[in-house]
Write a protein that holds these residues in place. Structure first.
Motif, mmCIF file in Angstrom:
data_model
loop_
_atom_site.group_PDB
_atom_site.id
_atom_site.type_symbol
_atom_site.label_atom_id
_atom_site.label_comp_id
_atom_site.label_asym_id
_atom_site.label_seq_id
_atom_site.Cartn_x
_atom_site.Cartn_y
_atom_site.Cartn_z
ATOM 1 N N UNK A 41 -2.816 10.478 7.648
ATOM 2 C CA UNK A 41 -3.612 9.259 7.582
ATOM 3 C C UNK A 41 -4.843 9.379 8.468
ATOM 4 N N UNK A 42 -5.961 8.922 7.950
ATOM 5 C CA UNK A 42 -7.161 8.825 8.776
ATOM 6 C C UNK A 42 -7.030 7.609 9.686
ATOM 7 N N UNK B 47 -5.298 1.995 10.271
ATOM 8 C CA UNK B 47 -5.629 0.611 10.604
ATOM 9 C C UNK B 47 -5.256 -0.316 9.458
ATOM 10 N N UNK B 48 -5.533 0.098 8.225
ATOM 11 C CA UNK B 48 -5.193 -0.712 7.050
ATOM 12 C C UNK B 48 -3.682 -0.927 6.987
ATOM 13 N N UNK B 49 -2.917 0.150 7.193
ATOM 14 C CA UNK B 49 -1.460 0.043 7.128
ATOM 15 C C UNK B 49 -0.921 -0.807 8.273
ATOM 16 N N UNK B 50 -1.481 -0.637 9.458
ATOM 17 C CA UNK B 50 -1.048 -1.441 10.605
ATOM 18 C C UNK B 50 -1.304 -2.923 10.361
ATOM 19 N N UNK B 51 -2.438 -3.237 9.773
ATOM 20 C CA UNK B 51 -2.767 -4.639 9.509
ATOM 21 C C UNK B 51 -1.817 -5.240 8.488
ATOM 22 N N UNK C 98 5.856 10.708 5.880
ATOM 23 C CA UNK C 98 5.876 12.161 5.723
ATOM 24 C C UNK C 98 5.197 12.902 6.866
ATOM 25 N N UNK C 99 4.494 12.190 7.725
ATOM 26 C CA UNK C 99 3.959 12.803 8.935
ATOM 27 C C UNK C 99 5.060 13.069 9.962
ATOM 28 N N UNK D 128 0.851 -1.186 0.000
ATOM 29 C CA UNK D 128 0.000 0.000 0.000
ATOM 30 C C UNK D 128 0.889 1.239 0.000
ATOM 31 N N UNK D 129 1.373 1.569 -1.188
ATOM 32 C CA UNK D 129 2.402 2.601 -1.343
ATOM 33 C C UNK D 129 1.986 3.957 -0.792
ATOM 34 N N UNK D 130 0.814 4.423 -1.165
ATOM 35 C CA UNK D 130 0.391 5.763 -0.779
ATOM 36 C C UNK D 130 0.314 5.916 0.734
ATOM 37 N N UNK D 131 -0.273 4.942 1.395
ATOM 38 C CA UNK D 131 -0.389 5.014 2.857
ATOM 39 C C UNK D 131 0.983 4.949 3.511
ATOM 40 N N UNK D 132 1.856 4.089 2.987
ATOM 41 C CA UNK D 132 3.189 3.931 3.565
ATOM 42 C C UNK D 132 3.992 5.219 3.471
#
Length: 336
Positions: free
Chosen positions: A239-240, A245-249, A209-210, A200-204
């Motif tokens: 990230x929302x 949660x998606x990235x953590x999973x 960048x945060x 999941x490139x965009x989320x990563x």
């Protein structure tokens, strides 16, 4: 594209930079198209290395027509003054430029290397002479072992630091972030997708960048990848809760078989450089750099199939990785 200052260098770099490892596996024509797409998307920071086979040459072929638009970073594994001086000259010649914006001490991963580069006849001395001569503008360091990078930054000699940081390898980085801030050193993040493991490139990228980083350098080998990566640097959306949660999973699924290169497993009684084996295996399986990974694997003094299955590495691994099984699988792939 958003831009941030690269520490005290004064350089304003795109928050999404260009990692030069995957460019090795495409043709010059393809490389040219990829780099031009990156430039069109506002990417101005390009990172390569002496050790990335023809990466410097392919990038240099493009840069000769747009030198003023790019900030070039490269690096060398040389540890001595003479060795680094020779590599600086090779980089200048291969890239076809009069100066390099950032030259880095590459992969300083143990105390012996750290002490050597800082000696009077060490690699840093050559970099400082080259900076005085104007052929390099700034000096940095790269590595995977954060303790040595923290120590190196305390010298005050280094203007940037490059290290792995991603949703999988996020723990324990705060000391290095703090030291970089204290040293006013720019932070360059490599392996943002955990060597291609995170899909999941965009989320990563947005996760990274945060943080207080200067630029993130995902590898790219197609215009499509450039478009996808650049998107994360255009709006800097946090990230929302659902996205996190998606990235953590996804990151959690990598935990059982993913080497973070912390090197707690070292030394191996049989002399296997376990983190390097897994790094090369990652290039083989995730970057599709099979020949490149196998060539470097063959150069290792002790191969993965020398494992005696004593289990000492697994006892020391803080992530409880099944190292013996992972070594056996790597040996099959890389030893073909």
């Amino acid at each position: 594209m958003h831009y941030r200052q690269l520490g005290r260098t004064g350089l304003n770099v795109s928050v999404i930079g260009f990692g030069g490892i995957p460019i090795q596996r495409v043709s010059q024509e393809e490389a040219t198209a990829i780099v031009h797409r990156a430039l069109d998307k506002g990417i101005n920071f390009f990172d390569t290395a002496r050790g990335y086979t023809d990466s410097e040459a392919k990038l240099g072929e493009v840069f000769k027509n747009c030198r003023s638009k790019v900030i070039i970073a490269t690096k060398s594994m040389a540890r001595t003054k003479d060795g680094m001086a020779a590599d600086i000259k090779k980089s200048l010649d291969t890239l076809g430029v009069d100066y390099i914006d950032l030259y880095q001490l590459h992969n300083v991963k143990d105390r012996a290397a750290l002490e050597q580069v800082f000696k009077p006849d060490g690699a840093l001395a050559a970099l400082k002479e080259a900076k005085k001569a104007g052929v390099i503008k700034h000096i940095g360091i790269t590595g995977h072992i954060r303790d040595y990078l923290v120590e190196a930054l305390k010298s005050g000699e280094l203007e940037t630091v490059q290290f792995p940081f991603n949703a999988v390898e996020a723990g324990g980085a705060q000391e290095l972030f703090d030291q970089a801030e204290q040293a006013r050193a720019g932070i360059i993040i490599m392996k943002p997708l955990a060597g291609g493991a995170i899909r999941n490139t965009n989320l990563a990228l947005r996760f990274i960048l945060e943080h207080n980083v200067s630029t993130v350098i995902p590898g790219m080998d197609s215009p499509v990848q450039v478009d996808e990566n650049a998107m994360a640097g255009q709006e800097l959306l946090p990230l929302s809760a659902a996205e996190k949660k998606v990235l953590d999973e996804e990151s959690g699924t990598l935990g059982a078989v993913f080497c973070r290169r912390c090197e707690y497993c070292q030394p191996c009684p049989q002399g296997i450089d376990i983190p390097t084996v897994f790094l090369l295996d990652g290039y083989y399986t995730r970057y599709d750099l099979k020949d490149w990974a196998k060539e470097r694997y063959r150069a290792l003094p002790t191969k993965a199939d020398s494992c005696a299955e004593c289990g000492e590495c697994e006892e020391k691994c803080p992530y409880n990785l099944p190292i013996r099984r992972m070594l056996a699988e790597s040996a099959i792939r890389l030893g073909k």
